[in-house]
Write an enzyme that holds these catalytic residues in place. Sequence first.
Site, mmCIF file in Angstrom:
data_model
loop_
_atom_site.group_PDB
_atom_site.id
_atom_site.type_symbol
_atom_site.label_atom_id
_atom_site.label_comp_id
_atom_site.label_asym_id
_atom_site.label_seq_id
_atom_site.Cartn_x
_atom_site.Cartn_y
_atom_site.Cartn_z
ATOM 1 N N CYS A 15 0.871 -1.186 0.000
ATOM 2 C CA CYS A 15 0.000 0.000 0.000
ATOM 3 C C CYS A 15 0.897 1.220 0.000
ATOM 4 O O CYS A 15 2.114 1.110 -0.157
ATOM 5 C CB CYS A 15 -0.950 -0.012 1.200
ATOM 6 S SG CYS A 15 -0.125 0.069 2.801
ATOM 7 N N HIS A 52 -4.508 5.893 8.317
ATOM 8 C CA HIS A 52 -3.167 6.172 8.822
ATOM 9 C C HIS A 52 -2.517 7.191 7.915
ATOM 10 O O HIS A 52 -3.040 7.523 6.848
ATOM 11 C CB HIS A 52 -2.334 4.893 8.898
ATOM 12 C CG HIS A 52 -2.309 4.114 7.620
ATOM 13 N ND1 HIS A 52 -3.312 3.220 7.285
ATOM 14 C CD2 HIS A 52 -1.439 4.076 6.591
ATOM 15 C CE1 HIS A 52 -3.037 2.663 6.118
ATOM 16 N NE2 HIS A 52 -1.912 3.180 5.666
#
Length: 628
Positions: free
Chosen positions: A377, A551
């Site tokens: 990611c 995040h």
Amino acid sequence: MKNKVQQFGKFLSGMVMPNIGALIAFGFLAALFIDTGWIPNEKLNSMVSPMLTYLIPILIASTGGKMVGGDRGRVVGAIAVIGAIMSDTSITMLMAAMIIGPLGGFCIKKFDEAMDGHMPAGFEMLINNFSAGIIGMLLAILGYTVVGPVMSAILVVLATGVNILVVHGLLPLVAIFIEPAKVLFLNNAINHGIFTPLATAQAAEAGKSIMYMLEPNPGPGLGVLLAYMFFCKDMKTKQSAPGAIIIHVLGGIHEIYFPYILMNPLVIIAPIIGNMVSIFWFNMMDCGLVGPASPGSIIAYLMMTPGSDIWKVLVGVGIATGVSFAVASPIVKMAGGKNSLEAAQSEMAAMKAEAKGQTVQTEIKDASQIKKIIFACDAGMGSSAMGATKFRNRLKEVCPQIHVSNTSVDNIPFDCDVAVVQTTLAERARKSAPQAQLVTIGNFLADPALDALYEQLCHAGSESEKAETASDVPAAVAGNETEATETDKPQILVKQGIRLNQKPVSKEEAIRAAGELLAELGYVDETYVDAMQEREKLVTTYMGMGVAIPHGTSQAKETVKKTGIVFLQYPEGVDFGDEKAELVFGIAGIGDEHLELLSKICEVLEDEEVLEKMKTTSDLEWVMEQLS
């Protein structure tokens, strides 16, 4: 070709769907207060025409402009459509709005790209305002002289064609195209991109339109689900049908019955014939709705029905249900479902991803030679970590020799055989690891591409005699066997970092709440909160199964003081795009310190009962126990 059609359909419906409320408001005003309405009122009736003529086209055009050109595109699209509207105020310029609105967004977007880096300092606001005004004015002139007249002519032709079908009793034949198109996820495109503009024009003259009724009729799908409920031989599928019926009929989510047709494509005959017969009935009884029934539930269907037509509409829906049930029952009984419901749902998810413009890649070459799989990611610490943990747990019994770990998309190792990335990061992954095969997914926890990858690896593993010992797996993956005591471990999750029963908020507000809680507990600097918002804009942190893990970006790691995770529970859910997240885990990580807790979260997600309880529980101690 099919993918392009689906993308175009998605774009058309994307302009209309956010503004359905305005169309419904218009429908209610017309149904209540026009001369032939339930409670005629001359003063309130004065709102009906301006809403249809001006408000709805402007809303659609501005939405289309924003989809292409952002906020500046929204303004230019709204300006531009005024020209088309004023070219002929006797008709509703919905189709013109769908053209000139995105055109306005495109023009201002290209202007901004041309000016990027060439804007004189101090003149930014002046140039931005004047450019939007001038481009909007020029497009309004174009709309008045070209787009409006052309759309007027097209609308006349289409309306004439519809009238011919109605007069000659041929309108039921459109069901031959509607029902298969729905299963291909073109339902919103057909309903809101084609039927709604025609229906709105008809409703403006006659007070109602049969065109509103063609696609959202819940009867054909209900008949299919009833056939599976009574006659399917597969008990799991049979038991799932009653729940699907409630969602379909009362919730109006027609997509719920599409997998049941994909299980046995011959069943598509049933909703086609059911809809044909109901359209014939509606046409014969001069039925129509006053506005769009969206979503297509029986509740919305009846709310848009004139009072005098309610019994006729109920009969029509009942006819569609009965005919569809009668046709589907012997097919379902004989076949019993050629494929599993799970396989059909996976196929549907892949089709839906294609309809959103995503590319789902599932096939890999030489599966028996795969030794290392990397989940990647943007930052490599949240989404990919959970995805890798869950997939590793699935593989460990059947393919223990395959190393599964995670990293950031820009740091995929050179010896990676397969890289699993979200679709929007595919190009970066190809640059980072040109030697690796890519598997593109929608989310890391529940995706048909992951299921396909697992099946390929299992099949290859059963034919291979290769095996690697557990010692070959790095400690970060296999588990760090240290002698550290519990008190030596950092406090990654504390009770103060858990917030239960939060009221529903927007995605941005939920992410900010998680970030501010991380900062409050001393895990991060306050600037990390903005980095979390930036990360979400890049690619969603929704993981599937009602879980999101927002995040910061990889660039924000320097603002992390210590590793920590916070947990916010939203029982009513937070909208992350098309999905709802009831569980939001905010993450800030240094190195691999947070991976153990993410692994624990994945274990929790694999237990459906625990997962569902965690979405609604008020027991803080129980939550800590599950995540400790």
